[in-house]
Design an enzyme around this catalytic site. Structure first.
Site, PDB file in Angstrom:
ATOM      1  N   GLU A  17       1.237  -0.916   0.183  1.00 10.19           N
ATOM      2  CA  GLU A  17       0.077  -0.215   0.168  1.00 10.19           C
ATOM      3  C   GLU A  17       0.541   1.252  -0.327  1.00 10.19           C
ATOM      4  O   GLU A  17       0.572   2.095   0.590  1.00 10.19           O
ATOM      5  CB  GLU A  17      -0.853  -0.197   1.294  1.00 10.19           C
ATOM      6  CG  GLU A  17      -2.600  -1.359   0.683  1.00 10.19           C
ATOM      7  CD  GLU A  17      -3.244  -0.925   2.244  1.00 10.19           C
ATOM      8  OE1 GLU A  17      -2.685  -0.236   3.079  1.00 10.19           O
ATOM      9  OE2 GLU A  17      -4.183  -1.546   1.799  1.00 10.19           O
ATOM     10  N   GLU A  59      -5.710  -8.658   0.083  1.00 10.53           N
ATOM     11  CA  GLU A  59      -6.479  -7.425   1.029  1.00 10.53           C
ATOM     12  C   GLU A  59      -8.148  -7.286   0.969  1.00 10.53           C
ATOM     13  O   GLU A  59      -8.526  -7.075   0.093  1.00 10.53           O
ATOM     14  CB  GLU A  59      -5.806  -7.040   1.729  1.00 10.53           C
ATOM     15  CG  GLU A  59      -4.780  -7.123   2.259  1.00 10.53           C
ATOM     16  CD  GLU A  59      -3.914  -5.496   3.110  1.00 10.53           C
ATOM     17  OE1 GLU A  59      -5.045  -4.852   3.877  1.00 10.53           O
ATOM     18  OE2 GLU A  59      -2.752  -5.357   3.127  1.00 10.53           O
TER      19      GLU A  59
END
Length: 487
Positions: free
Chosen positions: A272, A376
């Site tokens: 991320e 995720e």
């Protein structure tokens, strides 16, 4: 080659301990009988027939192991005894996995007790955990956490639940670089190192139970996004602003690839990165490419390499690291619908329907570019989990957190939307099952999925383990109570 004075520098006590601990762990495992051959070759470069990447033209030649460009070689799957010894066919077989969140990178919402036990409200992430308390006290707490949060029993349970992958987040501070591995300062202060031997143990547990591993660099020096899940919660992340931080991250990846690449199926270059920040967006293409090359040079063609969309959307990465520029590359896409008022305003049916809308874009990208995985996602339809938005911060759902002061909406009370599943209503549990299935359907339409997370202290809607216990996650992830949700 480093100058002589650098190559001959004495090891710090910490690095000496790490090397001895690692050697002892591996020697003990190598002497344990049947697993020895498989578990102790950390840099095996298998030269069997290569898996076929659907993006590689038929008849194209692939580089030999240790070439500087990638190849796609087989990684290992389980035989009847559970021990990994044969290829996982990436791009053909479906990744069904779970993240081991909160183990090697603390997150206050996953393990609030660790933070509460400090008695200091200013300790909000792993950075301040080491900075604002006695080092020995912090190390003792972390060591107990490393030893108990995830055990071999968890790997056995994952296998029994039909999972074939684990994604293991790790922070740079847990990678024992020495001065021979980098030109940068090897101190990780104020972070507390020491998790590396536990990571090695986890890799062996995974292999013993027939589970493939994705090692995810979850935190880089300076923080790549400013979130506590990077190790440091800050409004001024420095990773992309300092070229030395980016270069240091490449050294971390080289070390991982060189030292444990043979034990891994996939190395994720960075979790991320905040591409919504211009400095991060400006460096990402070069970083992904340089990270790809660093891993290939250090580990050869066996290990797959995962990049992420950096919050920029997968379509911003068309024709990037495709053949022949790259091979054996996966795209990591994260799917949450809880971090804005727009998303929280959806009712349960709208959450399901929105998830379905992701399938065309993701399948189109995956078919024309690189393998794509939802790396995720969770069952949570709210941001109610305690400290999900950061220690001491409330939730948008009940109005206790208003990042946008002009947005005064309250969507409901948190009540039994989080915490113990024993308090969840039957309609809520039915929704959780349906939401699980629709997101699995997304992953099944591409190359797979990895749920976040295996366990959490007090947020069962986020826990795969508790979902299994309470029935909203099936014991066989291919079971469908609500088939064809997106048809």
């Amino acid at each position: 080659m480093w100058p002589p004075h650098r190559r001959c520098r004495w090891l710090s006590p910490y690095h000496a301990f790490q090397i001895l601990a690692t050697a002892f762990l591996l020697l003990s495992q190598c002497n344990s009988g049947a697993l020895a051959k498989q578990q102790c070759r950390l840099n095996v470069h298998n030269q069997h027939v290569l898996d076929h990447d659907p993006n590689i033209p038929d008849g194209a030649s692939l580089p030999k192991p240790n070439a500087t460009t990638s190849g796609v070689a087989p990684t290992q799957t389980a035989n009847s005894t559970g021990i990994l010894n044969a290829p996982f066919n990436y791009g053909r077989d479906t990744i069904r996995g779970v993240n081991l969140g909160g183990w090697f990178v603390l997150e206050p919402w996953i393990t609030p007790s660790i933070f509460e036990d400090t008695g200091n409200d200013a300790i909000i992430d792993e950075y301040t955990f080491g900075q604002l308390q006695d080092r020995n006290v912090a190390l003792k707490a972390l060591t107990n956490h490393w030893e108990t949060w995830i055990t071999e029993d968890d790997f056995a349970a994952m296998k029994a639940a039909g999972l074939n992958h684990v994604r293991i987040p790790v922070g740079y501070w847990s990678v024992p670089l020495t001065s021979a591995d980098t030109k940068f300062n090897t101190s990780a202060s104020p972070y507390i190192p020491g998790a590396w031997p536990y990571l090695l143990k986890a890799l062996n547990w995974a292999r013993a139970h027939g589970i493939h591993t994705i090692l995810d660099l979850h935190g880089a020096r300076g923080s790549q996004n400013g979130y506590d899940n990077s190790g440091q919660r800050t409004q001024n992340p420095q990773w992309a602003l300092n070229p030395d931080n980016v270069a240091h991250t490449l050294d971390i990846l080289r070390y991982i690839a060189k030292n444990i690449g043979g034990m891994l199926d996939v190395i994720e270059l960075l979790n991320e990165p905040g591409g919504f920040m211009p400095p991060v967006a400006a460096v990402m293409r070069d970083f992904w490419m340089n990270g790809y090359n660093a891993v290939r040079e250090a580990a050869g063609p066996n290990v797959k390499i995962m990049i992420g969309d950096a919050f920029m959307g997968v379509m911003n990465w068309q024709n990037f690291l495709t053949y022949p520029q790259g091979q054996g590359v996966l795209m990591d896409f994260h799917e949450y619908q809880i971090f804005s008022g727009l998303e929280l305003d959806r009712d349960w049916t709208e959450h399901i329907n929105f998830a379905c809308t992701l399938i065309p874009t993701l399948t189109s990208f995956a078919s024309a570019n690189i393998w794509t995985v939802i790396g995720e996602w969770s069952n949570a339809p709210t941001d109610c989990a305690k400290w999900l938005n950061g220690r001491g911060i409330g939730a948008r759902w009940d109005g206790s957190f208003r990042p946008d002061p002009s947005d005064t909406r309250v969507f409901g009370t948190c009540g039994n939307m989080t915490g113990s599943g024993s308090g969840f209503s039957q309609p809520y549990k039915a929704f959780l099952r349906k939401y699980f299935e629709v997101q699995v359907e997304i992953g099944d339409n591409i190359q797979g999925w990895i749920f976040w997370t295996w366990k959490a202290e007090n947020a069962d809607e986020w826990s795969y383990q508790k979902g299994l216990e309470n029935g909203w996650i099936p014991q066989d992830p291919t079971d469908r109570m609500y088939p064809d949700l997106c048809s």
